[in-house]
Enzyme design. Structure first.
Site, short mmCIF file in Angstrom:
data_model
loop_
_atom_site.label_atom_id
_atom_site.label_comp_id
_atom_site.label_asym_id
_atom_site.label_seq_id
_atom_site.Cartn_x
_atom_site.Cartn_y
_atom_site.Cartn_z
N GLU A 136 19.59 3.52 2.61
CA GLU A 136 19.87 2.94 4.02
C GLU A 136 18.35 3.42 5.07
OE1 GLU A 136 19.40 8.01 3.01
OE2 GLU A 136 20.04 5.05 2.35
N CYS A 161 21.18 10.87 -3.07
CA CYS A 161 19.97 11.80 -3.04
C CYS A 161 20.66 13.28 -3.01
CB CYS A 161 18.85 12.04 -1.70
SG CYS A 161 17.29 12.57 -1.69
N HIS A 204 16.69 6.04 -1.73
CA HIS A 204 17.87 5.53 -0.20
C HIS A 204 17.51 4.32 0.50
CE1 HIS A 204 17.84 10.37 1.19
NE2 HIS A 204 16.89 10.31 0.70
#
Length: 223
Positions: free
Chosen positions: A196, A85, A194
């Site tokens: 994560e 991002c 994302h």
């Protein structure tokens, strides 16, 4: 394997990235934007957020942070680096990746679960996937529209540098539905979604994101 995670003023997802590294079996290391020191790490995550408040352009000020003076030559030398991002925006501003990220075509911030197709499994961050695998990853951005001129886009597609492509609708107007790209060497990857946030059951739409981090550890172990 020691994987550094940079914290800039305005970073939001650095702690999530460190947790993902730990769950993948790596050793997360704190890196500070103001220190020109990578602390001997083997790879680096440039996390999401709003570095320096997104002033000027997203990632444009972070690109000049002291830590980037060390990261840029390390990445050019082959160190695995992933930008997520805002991190993707920073890597583009640093010219480690081609193209740029601009305001979403619908002019709104979005937050959703997004289906992606994995188009390149030979990078340091995607070797745990299979070709054309479809994964679901959390997506949240306001300036996530990937743009480049036609010659650059043709080169990226022709040389296999498109790593991820949006499926089931283009959420932000990115040219040719591109969600992530890599450099020619395959050690630097950037994407808007994302991973994560998708590394353990009950926290995100899937655990598909964990493979990004296990991929990096596998790549480092094979060196």
């Amino acid at each position: 394997m020691k994987i550094g995670v940079i914290t800039f003023p305005g970073s939001l997802d650095d702690h999530d990235a460190k947790r993902a590294v730990r769950l993948a079996g790596g050793d997360p290391v704190d890196l500070w934007h103001g220190d020109a020191d990578l602390k001997g790490v083997d790879a680096v995550v440039v996390p999401g957020g709003f570095s320096y408040g997104d002033y000027l352009r997203c990632g444009a000020i972070a690109r000049f942070a002291p830590v980037m003076d060390e990261l840029i030559p390390a990445a050019q030398g082959g160190m695995p680096v992933i930008g997520i991002c805002n991190g993707f925006q920073i890597l583009c501003e640093s010219h480690l990746l081609p193209g740029a990220l601009i305001r979403n075509d619908h002019q709104k911030f979005l937050c959703k679960d997004q289906v992606l197709r994995v188009e390149n499994t030979s990078t340091a961050w995607t070797n745990a996937f299979t070709a054309d695998q479809e994964i679901t990853i959390a997506l949240k951005n306001g300036e996530g529209c990937f743009v480049a001129d036609d010659a650059t886009l043709d080169r990226l597609e022709g040389e296999g540098q498109v790593v991820f492509r949006y499926l089931q609708g283009n959420p932000n107007g990115s040219y040719r539905d591109i969600a992530g790209v890599t450099n020619e060497r395959g050690n630097v990857v950037g994407l808007m979604p994302h991973p994560e946030h998708c590394v353990e059951e009950g926290f995100g739409p899937s655990t598909d994101g964990l493979a990004f981090f296990t991929s990096a550890i596998t790549a480092l172990a094979s060196v």
